[in-house]
Motif scaffolding. Structure first.
Motif, PDB file in Angstrom:
ATOM      1  N   GLN A   1       0.814  -1.222   0.000  1.00 56.31           N
ATOM      2  CA  GLN A   1       0.000   0.000   0.000  1.00 56.31           C
ATOM      3  C   GLN A   1       0.846   1.271   0.000  1.00 56.31           C
ATOM      4  O   GLN A   1       0.315   2.362  -0.214  1.00 56.31           O
ATOM      5  CB  GLN A   1      -0.929   0.026   1.217  1.00 56.31           C
ATOM      6  CG  GLN A   1      -1.992  -1.065   1.183  1.00 56.31           C
ATOM      7  CD  GLN A   1      -2.907  -0.944   2.375  1.00 56.31           C
ATOM      8  OE1 GLN A   1      -2.602  -1.442   3.445  1.00 56.31           O
ATOM      9  NE2 GLN A   1      -4.026  -0.252   2.212  1.00 56.31           N
TER      10      GLN A   1
ATOM     11  N   CYS B   1     -10.639   0.027   3.567  1.00 53.20           N
ATOM     12  CA  CYS B   1      -9.217  -0.074   3.245  1.00 53.20           C
ATOM     13  C   CYS B   1      -8.728   1.283   2.780  1.00 53.20           C
ATOM     14  O   CYS B   1      -9.418   1.952   2.002  1.00 53.20           O
ATOM     15  CB  CYS B   1      -9.014  -1.115   2.143  1.00 53.20           C
ATOM     16  SG  CYS B   1      -7.298  -1.325   1.636  1.00 53.20           S
TER      17      CYS B   1
ATOM     18  N   HIS C   1      -6.967  -9.280   6.581  1.00 53.40           N
ATOM     19  CA  HIS C   1      -7.088  -8.205   5.584  1.00 53.40           C
ATOM     20  C   HIS C   1      -5.701  -7.749   5.132  1.00 53.40           C
ATOM     21  O   HIS C   1      -5.440  -7.628   3.927  1.00 53.40           O
ATOM     22  CB  HIS C   1      -7.887  -7.038   6.193  1.00 53.40           C
ATOM     23  CG  HIS C   1      -7.981  -5.825   5.332  1.00 53.40           C
ATOM     24  ND1 HIS C   1      -9.176  -5.325   4.858  1.00 53.40           N
ATOM     25  CD2 HIS C   1      -7.012  -4.994   4.842  1.00 53.40           C
ATOM     26  CE1 HIS C   1      -8.942  -4.256   4.107  1.00 53.40           C
ATOM     27  NE2 HIS C   1      -7.632  -4.019   4.092  1.00 53.40           N
ATOM     28  N   GLU C   2      -4.811  -7.515   6.099  1.00 59.15           N
ATOM     29  CA  GLU C   2      -3.468  -7.019   5.756  1.00 59.15           C
ATOM     30  C   GLU C   2      -2.646  -8.088   5.035  1.00 59.15           C
ATOM     31  O   GLU C   2      -1.912  -7.773   4.085  1.00 59.15           O
ATOM     32  CB  GLU C   2      -2.732  -6.534   7.009  1.00 59.15           C
ATOM     33  CG  GLU C   2      -3.393  -5.361   7.737  1.00 59.15           C
ATOM     34  CD  GLU C   2      -3.756  -4.199   6.832  1.00 59.15           C
ATOM     35  OE1 GLU C   2      -3.077  -3.964   5.819  1.00 59.15           O
ATOM     36  OE2 GLU C   2      -4.769  -3.528   7.136  1.00 59.15           O
TER      37      GLU C   2
ATOM     38  N   HIS D   1      -3.183  -8.345   1.374  1.00 62.59           N
ATOM     39  CA  HIS D   1      -2.425  -7.372   0.563  1.00 62.59           C
ATOM     40  C   HIS D   1      -1.095  -7.969   0.089  1.00 62.59           C
ATOM     41  O   HIS D   1      -0.613  -7.644  -0.992  1.00 62.59           O
ATOM     42  CB  HIS D   1      -2.142  -6.101   1.357  1.00 62.59           C
ATOM     43  CG  HIS D   1      -3.303  -5.151   1.430  1.00 62.59           C
ATOM     44  ND1 HIS D   1      -3.893  -4.587   0.320  1.00 62.59           N
ATOM     45  CD2 HIS D   1      -3.984  -4.657   2.494  1.00 62.59           C
ATOM     46  CE1 HIS D   1      -4.882  -3.779   0.697  1.00 62.59           C
ATOM     47  NE2 HIS D   1      -4.965  -3.803   2.015  1.00 62.59           N
TER      48      HIS D   1
HETATM   49 NI    NI Z   1      -6.333  -2.700   3.116  1.00 62.46          NI
END
Ligand code: NI
Length: 188
Positions: free
Chosen positions: A50, A98, A140-141, A144
């Motif tokens: 991210q 997010c 969730h992380e 990624h």
């Molecule tokens: Ni996220």
């Protein structure tokens, strides 16, 4: 230093992230910057892709949601090379957002109990059973790091309904109150 958050549509969010080794230079500086970026955008987790780096690095500070989810109180984590093991079949549906998909929130069904193995910033190994909303943040992380985002888990019908909103992010037709990096094809 705050880093720009790469938004949905950017190819770095779709890459499988690389394993991090102890000789990785500048890790502590990167972690500091990732926490600063996460706090500035009021997130509870941030993964290296991210901020444009395809590496298996995650920062989490779940304390802000600790009032609603006691398992999150006081939990600040640096996850290097995390691995998730699903412990049982219980799955729970809750709303998620997010930082790479500003203005969106969707219900996502995830595993309630996981075993997490990871290394900390000193490459010391850890193992812990994690449940509830903290397990959700971790999943969730870690998604990624596999090139996945949470909307990959929603139904095709639901995805169709938010198609325009997703296109607006990809095309750069949104306003965000934290520093961001749009997809290369965004018309800005
Ligand atoms: Ni996220």
């Amino acid at each position: 230093m705050k880093l720009p958050v790469y938004l949905y549509g950017h190819p770095v969010l779709r890459k499988q992230a690389a394993t991090v080794t102890p000789d990785r230079e500048g890790l502590s500086e990167l972690l500091k910057n990732m926490f600063e970026t996460m706090y500035a955008s009021e997130g509870v987790g941030l993964a290296a892709p991210q901020v444009g780096l395809s590496e298996r690095i995650v920062v989490i500070d779940a304390d802000p949601v600790g009032e609603n989810f006691p398992e999150c109180a006081g939990r600040k984590l640096v996850l290097i090379n995390p691995e998730i093991e699903v412990l049982d079949g219980e799955r729970v549906t809750r709303g998620e957002g997010c930082l790479s998909l500003p203005g969106l929130s969707e219900n996502v069904t995830r595993t309630e109990h996981i075993r997490l193995r990871w290394q900390d910033e000193n490459f010391q190994p850890h193992e812990e059973e994690i449940s509830g909303f903290l397990a959700r943040i971790v999943q969730h992380e870690c998604d990624h790091l596999e090139g996945k985002v949470y909307i990959d888990h929603i139904s095709p019908i639901r995805k169709q309904l938010i198609k325009r909103k997703l296109a607006n992010i990809v095309e750069g037709k949104i306003r965000v109150d934290y520093p961001v990096r749009f997809a290369p094809r965004a018309r800005r």
